[in-house]
Design an enzyme around this catalytic site. Structure first.
Site: not given
Ligand code: DER
Length: 227
Positions: A28-31, A84, A87, A97-98, A106
Site C-alpha cells: 500500500t502507498g505511492s511506491t 511493498d 517509511d 511502515k504504516g 501489510e
Molecule cells: O504505509 C505504508 O506502510 C506504506 O507502505 C509506506 O510505508 C510507504 O508509502 P510510500 O510508498 O507512499 O512512501
C-alpha cells in the site's frame, strides 16, 4: 521529481520479479502503486498470475483498475512474493511502515509470503529507525486512551491519527497512535515486544526480520540488495 522517478523505477524493477503463475501480495502507498501500474502493463501484455492479495482496500481498488486478479489468504495462505514500500529502512533491513495506515494487513500479507521485497526511493534509507517518521501503533478503539498513556510513559510523543479533522480508522476499524521517539529507536526488537505486551495493541509498524531484499530506485537506475 527525482523521488517520484525513483519510486517508479523501483516499482518497475519489482514487477519484473513476478513470474507466470505466481500468487503475490501487493503493498500500500505511492511506491506500491508504481508496482501495480508496471504489473498491470505486464498483465495486459499476457502475464498470467494466479492472484494478488491486497494489503488494503485502497490497493484492492487500484489493482482492479489494472485488471490484476484479486484473491485472499483463505484461497492462498502462502504467497510467492510480497512487494511493498516503507517509511524507513535501516541497515539491518528493519522497517518502519504504516504512514498509509495499512500496517496490520501489510504485516499479515508480508508474513504470508516466501519473499518480501521492499521498494523505495533513497530518502527511506536511515541509519537508525525513528528519526524521520513516527512509529504507528494500531489499537482497539476502546483501549486508545490507556494505551496512549502507556506509550507516552515509554517516552513517546503520542497522537491519535486524524484525517480531515476526524479520527482515522483503519480497514480493520481500529485507531492508529503515531509515536514519535525524539532520540530515535535504539532497540526496535525490544520496543516492538514491549508495545505488543500492552492490552489493546493490535500491531506496530515495526517490521523486523521480514524484508528479504530492498530495491532502491533512483533516476539513473535501481540497486537491489542483498543480491
Ligand atoms: O504505509 C505504508 O506502510 C506504506 O507502505 C509506506 O510505508 C510507504 O508509502 P510510500 O510508498 O507512499 O512512501
Amino acid at each position: 521529481n527525482p523521488q517520484d522517478i525513483g519510486k517508479q523505477k523501483a516499482g518497475a524493477a519489482a514487477a519484473e520479479l513476478i513470474k507466470e503463475g505466481m500468487v503475490i501480495g501487493l503493498g500500500t502507498g505511492s511506491t506500491a502503486k508504481r508496482l501495480i501500474e508496471a504489473l498491470g502493463e505486464r498483465v495486459k501484455n499476457g502475464l498470467h498470475i494466479v492472484g494478488a492479495v491486497p494489503s488494503s482496500d485502497e490497493t484492492a481498488a487500484y489493482a482492479a483498475q489494472y485488471n490484476i486478479p484479486i484473491t485472499n489468504l483463505d484461497e492462498h495462505p502462502e504467497l510467492d512474493i510480497y512487494i511493498d514500500g516503507a517509511d524507513e529502512i535501516d541497515p539491518q533491513l528493519r522497517l518502519i511502515k504504516g504512514a498509509g495506515g495499512a500496517l496490520l494487513r501489510e504485516k499479515i500479507v508480508a508474513t504470508a509470503a516466501k519473499r518480501f521485497v521492499v521498494i523505495a526511493d533513497p530518502s527511506k534509507k536511515v541509519e537508525q529507525l525513528g528519526h524521520k517518521y513516527p512509529l504507528p501503533v494500531e489499537v482497539v478503539p476502546l483501549a486508545v486512551t490507556p494505551v496512549k498513556n502507556r506509550l507516552a510513559r515509554l517516552g513517546a510523543q503520542v497522537a491519535i491519527r486524524e484525517r480531515n479533522g476526524q479520527k482515522f480508522y483503519t480497514d480493520s476499524h481500529n485507531l492508529v497512535i503515531d509515536c514519535t521517539f525524539p532520540e530515535g529507536i535504539t532497540d526496535p526488537t525490544a520496543l516492538d515486544a514491549t508495545i505488543h505486551s500492552i492490552p489493546g495493541v493490535i500491531e506496530t509498524g515495526l517490521f523486523i526480520n521480514l524484508a528479504k531484499q530492498i530495491i532502491i530506485g533512483k533516476p539513473d537506475g535501481v540497486e537491489i540488495y542483498p543480491q
